[in-house]
Design an enzyme around this catalytic site. Structure first.
Site, PDB file in Angstrom:
ATOM      1  N   HIS A 217       0.838  -1.186   0.000  1.00 50.92           N
ATOM      2  CA  HIS A 217       0.000   0.000   0.000  1.00 50.92           C
ATOM      3  C   HIS A 217       0.882   1.248   0.000  1.00 50.92           C
ATOM      4  CE1 HIS A 217      -3.960  -1.936   1.649  1.00 50.92           C
ATOM      5  NE2 HIS A 217      -3.438  -2.616   0.635  1.00 50.92           N
TER       6      HIS A 217
ATOM      7  N   GLU B  17       1.018   3.752   2.008  1.00 50.70           N
ATOM      8  CA  GLU B  17       1.576   4.068   3.323  1.00 50.70           C
ATOM      9  C   GLU B  17       2.759   3.165   3.668  1.00 50.70           C
ATOM     10  OE1 GLU B  17      -1.591   3.393   2.420  1.00 50.70           O
ATOM     11  OE2 GLU B  17      -2.972   3.908   4.036  1.00 50.70           O
TER      12      GLU B  17
ATOM     13  N   CYS C 194      -6.001   1.570   6.152  1.00 52.44           N
ATOM     14  CA  CYS C 194      -6.636   0.319   6.553  1.00 52.44           C
ATOM     15  C   CYS C 194      -5.993  -0.176   7.842  1.00 52.44           C
ATOM     16  CB  CYS C 194      -6.490  -0.727   5.443  1.00 52.44           C
ATOM     17  SG  CYS C 194      -4.784  -1.266   5.182  1.00 52.44           S
TER      18      CYS C 194
ATOM     19  N   CYS D 287      -2.147  -0.879   7.538  1.00 48.52           N
ATOM     20  CA  CYS D 287      -1.319   0.318   7.491  1.00 48.52           C
ATOM     21  C   CYS D 287      -1.351   1.069   8.828  1.00 48.52           C
ATOM     22  CB  CYS D 287      -1.775   1.220   6.356  1.00 48.52           C
ATOM     23  SG  CYS D 287      -1.515   0.492   4.721  1.00 48.52           S
TER      24      CYS D 287
END
Length: 365
Positions: free
Chosen positions: A52, A54, A82, A85
């Protein structure tokens, strides 16, 4: 730099992700007012479910600072983190997390759960949401709209004797935000797909049927469709707008378009209908009204006065192969000097409001 400035940089990373075919999420890591690292969504390219935006920014930041603890750092990300993360951010000891759009399905900063506010965890990270929210949401919505369009087109194959305008030709029209609807299973369409806007589906309330003419499409009525009041229906005639474009000029006859529209109205079952039409659509509106006079309460020609947007009129026709309807209908004895691209700019917002008031007078009468 402000939070908005850093989020704008994260948005550029999100756009780069979208350009690469990834869900458009971007992130930047900042410490003491200086950029440390950037990251963007890349799970498809990296074949890594943890890639992701992040996580990629945190990994790059840890390498840059030489420490997996990122004390004093702030992370700016375009979408609410999410759970995965959020957990990584807490482990990294971030001081602050700033996000743009909320994620109502998987958000772990308050939308679904709030890991940052869990009292049993041993670190506290401050969270700020909603920074440049509109821009972050718009980028995501545009990406997923394109995906849905592509999926719909693969599920609804185009006939060999027709063309379809690529969806990206219409993506710059920010003042045309209406839900796209298509129909292809009424007999007179012969499998071609017709696009239309319906502002109140499944509601048999008084209805304005907005008819465009040659060289125009439903974009002509954008300000009228945005007005509140009666139900609005605005089809793109086959050969125009977002509808399929048969290659044979002989297809494009006003009588055939009239039949298509009548079968389409039978399917939608609207309430009393007022025909609202451009000057270029006068002949078609008259044909439609004469064919079934009891369905229509009257005809009303729209005024012109809105801002002309040349790109909008040329968008449906990327090349001459898409222009069979233009060539065919230009030879018909239409009332107005039709098929002049951008012949009408349509009603302005104030004219649209007045037109709705006039239309309601037809229904009351």
């Amino acid at each position: 730099m402000t939070d908005e400035d850093w989020m704008a940089l994260a948005l550029s990373e999100a756009q780069a992700a979208a350009d690469a075919g990834e869900v458009p999420v971007g992130a930047v890591l900042v410490k003491d007012g200086a950029l440390v690292a950037k990251g963007r969504n890349a799970p498809v390219a990296q074949q890594d479910p943890s890639a992701h935006a992040e996580i990629n920014a945190l990994r790059a930041g840890a390498m840059a600072l030489g420490n997996y603890r990122l004390d004093g750092c702030e992370l700016f990300v375009t979408l609410e983190p999410c759970a995965m993360c959020a957990g990584a951010m807490l482990h990294a000891r971030l001081a602050r997390v700033v996000f743009g759009a909320a994620d109502l399905k998987t958000g772990a900063a308050g939308s679904v759960v709030n890991l940052f506010d869990e009292p049993r965890l041993n670190h506290r990270t401050r969270v700020v949401g909603g920074v440049l929210q509109a821009q972050c949401s718009a980028l995501l919505q545009h990406f997923f709209r394109q995906r849905r369009d592509a999926a719909r087109e693969s599920a609804e194959p185009l006939r060999d004797d027709a063309l379809r305008t690529p969806p990206e030709r219409f993506t710059g029209l920010t003042d045309y935000p209406f839900i796209r609807r298509w129909i292809d299973d009424i007999p007179s369409l012969h499998g071609w797909r017709m696009h239309y806007v319906d502002t109140a589906p499944a509601q048999p309330k008084p209805t304005l049927l907005c008819l465009h003419g040659c060289g125009e499409w439903s974009y002509l009525f954008r300000h009228l469709l945005a007005a509140s009041g009666p139900r609005m229906l605005a089809p793109d005639l086959i050969g125009f707008g977002m509808s399929d474009k048969p290659k044979r000029e002989s297809v494009h006859r006003l009588a055939w378009h009239r039949t298509v529209l009548l079968e389409w109205l039978d399917r939608l079952r609207p309430g009393p209908v007022l025909l609202v039409h451009s000057a270029a659509a006068t002949d078609l509106a008259t044909l439609l009204s004469d064919a079934l006079p009891r369905r229509f309460v009257g005809l009303l020609k729209v005024p012109e006065g809105g801002e002309a947007v040349a790109d909008a009129w040329h968008a449906p026709f990327p090349d001459s192969g898409h222009e069979a309807a233009l060539r065919a209908l230009a030879r018909l004895p239409v009332t107005s000097p039709a098929c002049n691209m951008a012949a009408s700019s349509g009603p302005s917002p104030s004219q649209a409001l007045q037109l709705v008031q006039d239309a309601m007078g037809y229904f009351r009468g």
